[in-house]
Design an enzyme around this catalytic site. Structure first.
Site, PDB file in Angstrom:
ATOM      1  N   GLU A 207      -7.487  -5.970 -36.817  1.00  0.00           N
ATOM      2  CA  GLU A 207      -8.105  -5.694 -37.180  1.00  0.00           C
ATOM      3  C   GLU A 207      -8.246  -6.419 -39.014  1.00  0.00           C
ATOM      4  O   GLU A 207      -8.700  -6.578 -39.708  1.00  0.00           O
ATOM      5  CB  GLU A 207      -7.322  -4.456 -38.232  1.00  0.00           C
ATOM      6  N   GLU A 287      -1.520   8.085 -43.509  1.00  0.00           N
ATOM      7  CA  GLU A 287      -2.539   8.180 -42.843  1.00  0.00           C
ATOM      8  C   GLU A 287      -2.146   8.835 -41.173  1.00  0.00           C
ATOM      9  O   GLU A 287      -0.542   8.189 -41.308  1.00  0.00           O
ATOM     10  CB  GLU A 287      -3.253   7.122 -42.131  1.00  0.00           C
ATOM     11  N   ASP A 314      -5.972  12.100 -38.975  1.00  0.00           N
ATOM     12  CA  ASP A 314      -7.064  11.030 -37.788  1.00  0.00           C
ATOM     13  C   ASP A 314      -6.568  11.505 -36.785  1.00  0.00           C
ATOM     14  O   ASP A 314      -7.763  12.311 -36.196  1.00  0.00           O
ATOM     15  CB  ASP A 314      -7.069   9.460 -38.026  1.00  0.00           C
ATOM     16  N   LYS A 339     -14.142   9.520 -38.625  1.00  0.00           N
ATOM     17  CA  LYS A 339     -14.587   8.397 -37.881  1.00  0.00           C
ATOM     18  C   LYS A 339     -15.983   8.442 -36.871  1.00  0.00           C
ATOM     19  O   LYS A 339     -15.585   9.933 -36.148  1.00  0.00           O
ATOM     20  CB  LYS A 339     -13.559   7.636 -36.659  1.00  0.00           C
ATOM     21  N   SER A 369     -10.720  -0.109 -34.520  1.00  0.00           N
ATOM     22  CA  SER A 369     -10.310  -1.331 -34.354  1.00  0.00           C
ATOM     23  C   SER A 369     -10.674  -2.558 -32.938  1.00  0.00           C
ATOM     24  O   SER A 369     -11.237  -3.411 -33.598  1.00  0.00           O
ATOM     25  CB  SER A 369      -8.548  -1.474 -33.418  1.00  0.00           C
ATOM     26  N   LYS A 390     -11.556   2.628 -45.073  1.00  0.00           N
ATOM     27  CA  LYS A 390     -11.064   1.754 -44.602  1.00  0.00           C
ATOM     28  C   LYS A 390     -11.777   1.119 -43.735  1.00  0.00           C
ATOM     29  O   LYS A 390     -12.582   1.496 -42.616  1.00  0.00           O
ATOM     30  CB  LYS A 390     -10.243   2.981 -43.590  1.00  0.00           C
TER      31      LYS A 390
END
Length: 430
Positions: A207, A287, A314, A339, A369, A390
């Protein structure tokens, strides 16, 4: 007319060199939309199914030809003539076509690519940018999210001895997104200088964050604080810290196995560990502090520090409204990571964000990622009640593409542009 004329998918590469699916939708009025699907490294077990070919002789089994074929045959035929502006109806049609709870027959990657591409095409048909189109439908006044910048990578995102997956800086003490981005960028470059000065590697992870070997996880925090100061900013005022622990990755036989600390901790001990860090450092968000199946541990952590620290689920929630409702009902965590590929359609993504808002939970829109140049998540973050985004570090074009899109949106909003700043942490105001 904004009905669908054609749908086409192809296999492209993501930022890790793995195949992913890209979809294109063309409407009868000629409007065009394109979207590419991201892919994760550390994944929740309850995520929607990313359909891979499994042919080890091709792309090591990671090809997505099956998903591409499903788009170009089954989905394209079923959606021809469908009204693209009916996003909810289109997504229901996709879900019904798949017919499984986890979208495993046609593939969540197939469904998501078409779902997002259709939204892009519908926005183009309305002569709007995607964020404008979505905001008109959500009824939300567009605003710029606080970036959670992952400047040190560990865990599944890097080949180093750091247990925790992400160490992030959040530039909250600024009046505009562009100034916040500048601060984050300067801290990133300062960190590179600090690492070099300590004789540590400045190679980057998936990332875009640096991925050095530290003697312990806490050394990563201390190094970031040094970099913030060297860049001329004040930790705790201008910039706050965030962690993605990704603890499911090192939860084994009921214990949290911290190789970097040479410790094996129970849930209670690990909650103490995280609470101590939150007391010692200006950490505003954590997280996946506990493993996805350790709901009792999550509840302990929430009760312990949930009034002062944003606790983001998450792997715990996997952007799934049904699972998220369990968390809301039990008072577990106080924020959700969003996501798009965890749930597999744009409508379900928007519903998860709306659920968070109704429940007083914060929503954080996130990349994966394995990313592409697609910037859809930037538009989603602006056009919804999500207050944070993010999308990685300050290098690698797949990450910077989202930041650049947010800069364009801020410019387009002009005097009406509002940056969330310290107001981003809505769950801490209850």
């Amino acid at each position: 007319m904004s009905t669908i004329r054609s749908i086409h998918a192809r296999e492209i590469l993501d930022s890790r060199g793995n195949p992913t699916l890209e979809a294109e939708v063309i409407l009868e009025d000629g409007s065009f939309g394109r979207a590419a699907v991201p892919s994760g490294a550390s994944t929740g077990t309850k995520e929607a199914v990313e359909l891979r070919d499994g042919d080890k002789t091709r792309y090591l089994g990671k090809g997505v030809r099956k998903a591409v074929d499903n788009v170009n045959t089954t989905i394209a035929a079923a959606l021809k003539g469908f009204e693209a502006t009916d996003q909810a109806g289109l997504d229901r049609r996709l879900i019904d076509l798949d017919g499984t709870e986890n979208k495993g027959r046609l593939g969540a990657n197939a469904l998501l690519g078409v779902s997002m591409a259709a939204a892009h095409a519908a926005a183009a048909s309305n002569k709007q940018a995607l964020w404008q189109y979505l905001a008109a439908r959500t009824g939300v006044t567009p605003s710029l999210p606080v970036p959670m910048m992952n400047i040190i990578n560990g865990g599944a995102h890097a080949d180093n001895n750091v247990d925790f997956q992400e160490f992030m800086v959040l530039p909250v003490g600024f009046t505009s997104f562009s100034e916040a981005l500048r601060a984050g960028t300067e801290i990133f470059h300062s960190l590179k200088s600090v690492l070099k000065g300590h004789g540590l590697s400045t190679a980057v992870g998936d990332e875009g964050g640096f991925a050095p070997d530290f003697r312990s996880n806490v050394e990563a925090l201390d190094t970031i604080l040094e970099a913030i100061g060297k860049a001329g900013y004040t930790a705790g005022e201008d910039v706050l810290l965030g962690l993605d622990v990704a603890s499911s990755e090192f939860f084994e036989n009921g214990k949290y196995n911290l190789v970097g600390e040479n410790k094996r901790l129970t849930s209670e001990q690990f909650v103490d560990f995280l609470a101590d860090w939150a007391a010692q450092y200006p950490i505003i968000t954590i997280e996946d502090g506990l493993a996805e199946n350790d709901w009792a541990g999550w509840k302990l952590l929430t009760d312990r520090i949930g009034k002062k620290v944003q606790l983001v689920g998450d792997d715990l929630f996997v952007t799934n409204p049904k699972i998220f409702q369990e968390g809301i009902d039990s008072g577990t965590a106080n924020a959700i990571l969003i996501k798009v590929n965890q749930i597999g359609t744009l409508s379900e993504t928007l519903e998860a964000i709306a659920m968070a808002d109704r429940a007083g939970y914060a929503a954080v829109v996130s990349h994966r990622s394995g990313e592409t140049e697609d910037t859809t998540i930037a538009d989603i973050a602006v056009a919804t009640t999500a207050t944070q985004i993010k999308t990685g570090s300050l290098c690698r074009s797949d990450r910077v593409a989202k930041y650049n899109q947010l800069l364009r949106i801020e410019e387009a909003l002009g005097a009406g542009a509002r940056y969330a700043g310290r107001d981003a942490f809505v769950s801490l105001k209850r």
